[in-house]
Enzyme design. Sequence first.
Site: not given
Ligand code: M1P
Length: 253
Positions: A20, A22, A29, A189, A217, A229
């Site tokens: 994964d 983030d 992000r 999403d 996570d 998972y």
């Molecule tokens: O990767 C997890 C999520 O990251 C973003 O979410 P957010 O902007 O709410 O933090 C989005 O790109 C989302 O699509 C993605 O699932």
Amino acid sequence: MSPVTNFSDRVHPDTICLFDVDGTLTPARLVISKEMEETLVELRKKCVIGFVGGSDLSKQVEQLGPNVLKNFDYCFSENGLTAYKFGEQLASQSFIGYLGEERYKKLANFVLRYIADMDIPVKRGTFIEFRNGMINISPIGRNCSHPERNDFEKFDLEHKLREKFVTALQNEFPDYGLTYSIGGQISFDVFPTGWDKTYCLRHIEQENFKTIHFFGDKTFKGGNDYEIYTHPLITGHAVTSPLDTQKILEELF
Ligand code: M1P
């Protein structure tokens, strides 16, 4: 260096590690650290590597760097609805193809009306992001700043805005066959049921990997890593941060 065309150069060519993004390879992000980059370079000598994220490719390029298509054997954006192997794009399906324009229009209109009626401290822009394999809905709007994003996350934790929004959508469109997944800080999403992160597995099926590790996570029920998972083909690793991912990799390889 000649391009990689198979995995025979790896110590374990029948093992793949899928990550994964983030909270697993990078903070939410934000950009990948030098240490994580080095860890992945070393890991790629040992096995096949790929990432599978909910975001679209442009965000993953911001986070994982401009050479992302070269640095990973497999790149799976939008859960694998946009997919690359050795930098070459693989065939896929689209959200709009699944839903159709008419049904999508009803959904989009409902979403925009719902957001218009929401009383939240800050609203910015891009409330619906239209992607290839999904749409992403954000009550604050995707182009908020980083501090605004952190504040929204806290506000939402207290007021459960996204959870209530998802319930309203489920009630309004019970026959659309859609799944709503709260994977990040400011949005959720929306994709056809079954097009969660397990979707990416169909792109690697023919490789017959003996071991498929997945690191994520949000592996708890309701999290956007849960389905992959807990998939029977997967050896799952629940991580708490990118540092934790590195620690587990050191132990494994
Ligand atoms: O990767 C997890 C999520 O990251 C973003 O979410 P957010 O902007 O709410 O933090 C989005 O790109 C989302 O699509 C993605 O699932």
